[in-house]
Scaffold this motif. Structure first.
Motif, short mmCIF file in Angstrom:
data_model
loop_
_atom_site.label_atom_id
_atom_site.label_comp_id
_atom_site.label_asym_id
_atom_site.label_seq_id
_atom_site.Cartn_x
_atom_site.Cartn_y
_atom_site.Cartn_z
N UNK A 282 0.83 -1.20 0.00
CA UNK A 282 0.00 0.00 0.00
C UNK A 282 0.87 1.26 0.00
N UNK A 283 1.96 1.23 0.76
CA UNK A 283 2.89 2.37 0.73
C UNK A 283 3.51 2.53 -0.65
N UNK A 359 12.15 -0.56 -2.38
CA UNK A 359 13.01 -0.61 -1.20
C UNK A 359 12.50 0.31 -0.11
N UNK A 360 12.14 1.52 -0.47
CA UNK A 360 11.69 2.49 0.54
C UNK A 360 10.34 2.09 1.14
N UNK A 361 9.54 1.36 0.39
CA UNK A 361 8.23 0.95 0.89
C UNK A 361 8.33 -0.08 2.00
N UNK A 362 9.50 -0.69 2.15
CA UNK A 362 9.70 -1.65 3.22
C UNK A 362 9.68 -1.00 4.60
N UNK A 363 9.92 0.31 4.63
CA UNK A 363 9.91 1.02 5.91
C UNK A 363 11.13 0.74 6.77
N UNK A 364 12.23 0.30 6.14
CA UNK A 364 13.46 0.01 6.85
C UNK A 364 14.53 1.01 6.46
N UNK A 365 15.43 1.26 7.37
CA UNK A 365 16.57 2.14 7.04
C UNK A 365 17.65 1.37 6.33
#
Length: 366
Positions: A282-283, A359-365
């Motif tokens: 969804x992100x 990658x950014x949608x994973x919500x991880x740094x």
């Protein structure tokens, strides 16, 4: 038919079958099977958690009806969806005298159903197969539709078949013994159906969240009925994933399968991975301008109220997760494919989104 008794037909011509849903219906499993198939020998496949709770009693009912019955017990958990475990079951079935007239009955959750179905599809070139799912996830999703299989290392469900059951008997009373974590993991697949196909159903889940958390039998029977009907509609339209319609059932699963592989199938239950994966998807849809933030926030709020995890484990490497996605069965023509929402109640296949957005949608740094 009472509010706790429902029937759903999966209309696939000669491969069609009934799903019977109710409370206490497992007691009538012999009649359910015999009305659909002449049976003289049953191989009940279950796991050690379910064996004493339900599978032994089911086997006794067949034995009491003068039907030769053997119970084959596997270890619980995703690690049993393995080619070596399938081999052990094949070998045991030979030793127990199974032949082309043997009927396979899966009594248990999704792992048991997937593995037993794969064994049924391959032993003696195919045996009749029934499902008696005992977990919520299996009742609303994996027991319906005929997808069976085992995992390879780092590649979930990579070896399998389409092998439709001859019938599915769902007893919501089995959910009373389901551990809380397993129960909540199944709710992720329930929420998925609302997101991908049925916004009014999603709203129903929002309104009934307290009853769902309390395992209200009538609400659960209705939830199982609606999920089975929705999945049956998809399977009837695209039984073997040829038109692309069935792909909508994979909402959140590309992220989920990478998370499961990265944690060696030991830290996350499948439904927990689905919950996290749906929010990642969804992100991603938000980043691509396909939906507004409200679609994600409603999913987040409902999943949170139902006690599901919302974020990926913080110690995972996002770049490694993206690499693992390339092993997913939904990779096609060298492109990553994702099922993404266009609104609540509707999703579409999106091919090859920018890797940075994934990658950014994973919500991880990192």
């Amino acid at each position: 038919m009472s509010e706790l008794q429902h029937s759903v037909r999966v209309d696939l011509a000669e491969r069609g079958y009934d799903i019977e849903i109710g409370e206490g219906v497992l007691e009538g499993i012999v009649d359910f099977v015999q009305q659909r198939h002449a049976v003289s020998h049953v191989a009940v496949i279950t796991d050690s958690n379910v064996d004493g709770l339900y599978a032994d009693a089911v086997a006794d009912r067949f034995s009491d009806a003068d039907i030769e019955t053997h119970v084959l017990v596997i270890d619980p958990g995703e690690s049993s969806k393995d080619p070596e475990v399938a081999h052990d079951l094949w070998q045991t079935m030979i030793e127990e005298g199974c032949d082309r007239q043997t009927m396979v009955l899966a009594v248990g959750g999704g792992v048991v159903g997937d593995l037993a179905g794969f064994v049924a599809a391959t032993f003696a070139r195919g045996l009749t197969f029934f499902q008696a799912p005992t977990t919520l996830l299996a009742q609303v999703d994996s027991s319906v539709g005929g997808k069976v299989g085992v995992n390879l290392e780092g590649a979930k469900n990579m070896v399998g078949a389409f092998w439709q059951p001859a019938g599915v008997l769902i007893d919501v009373a089995t959910l009373t013994t389901l551990p809380d974590r397993e129960y909540r993991a199944g709710l992720a697949e329930v929420v998925k159906y609302g997101v991908i196909m049925d916004e009014p159903f999603f709203a129903y889940l929002e309104a009934q969240a307290d009853a769902i958390n309390g395992r209200d039998s009538a609400v659960l029977a209705e939830i199982v009925r609606r999920c089975c009907r929705l999945k049956a509609d998809v399977v009837e339209a695209d039984e073997r994933e040829e038109s692309g319609r069935r792909a909508i059932l994979n909402y959140g699963h590309t992220f989920c399968h990478a998370l499961e592989a990265a944690t060696n199938y030991t830290r996350l239950l499948h439904g927990e991975g689905v919950a996290i994966g749906m929010l990642c998807a969804s992100r991603l849809a938000e980043r691509l301008g396909r939906i507004g933030a409200d679609v994600t926030s409603r999913q987040h709020a409902l999943l949170e109220k139902l006690g599901l995890p919302l974020t990926a484990p913080a110690d995972l490497d996002p770049d490694e997760l993206v690499r693992l996605m390339w092993r997913d069965k939904k990779v096609s023509a060298g492109k990553l494919n994702f099922i993404l929402p266009s609104r609540l109640g509707e999703v579409e296949l999106v091919a090859d989104p920018p890797v940075g957005d994934v990658r950014d949608s994973l919500g991880l740094g990192g």
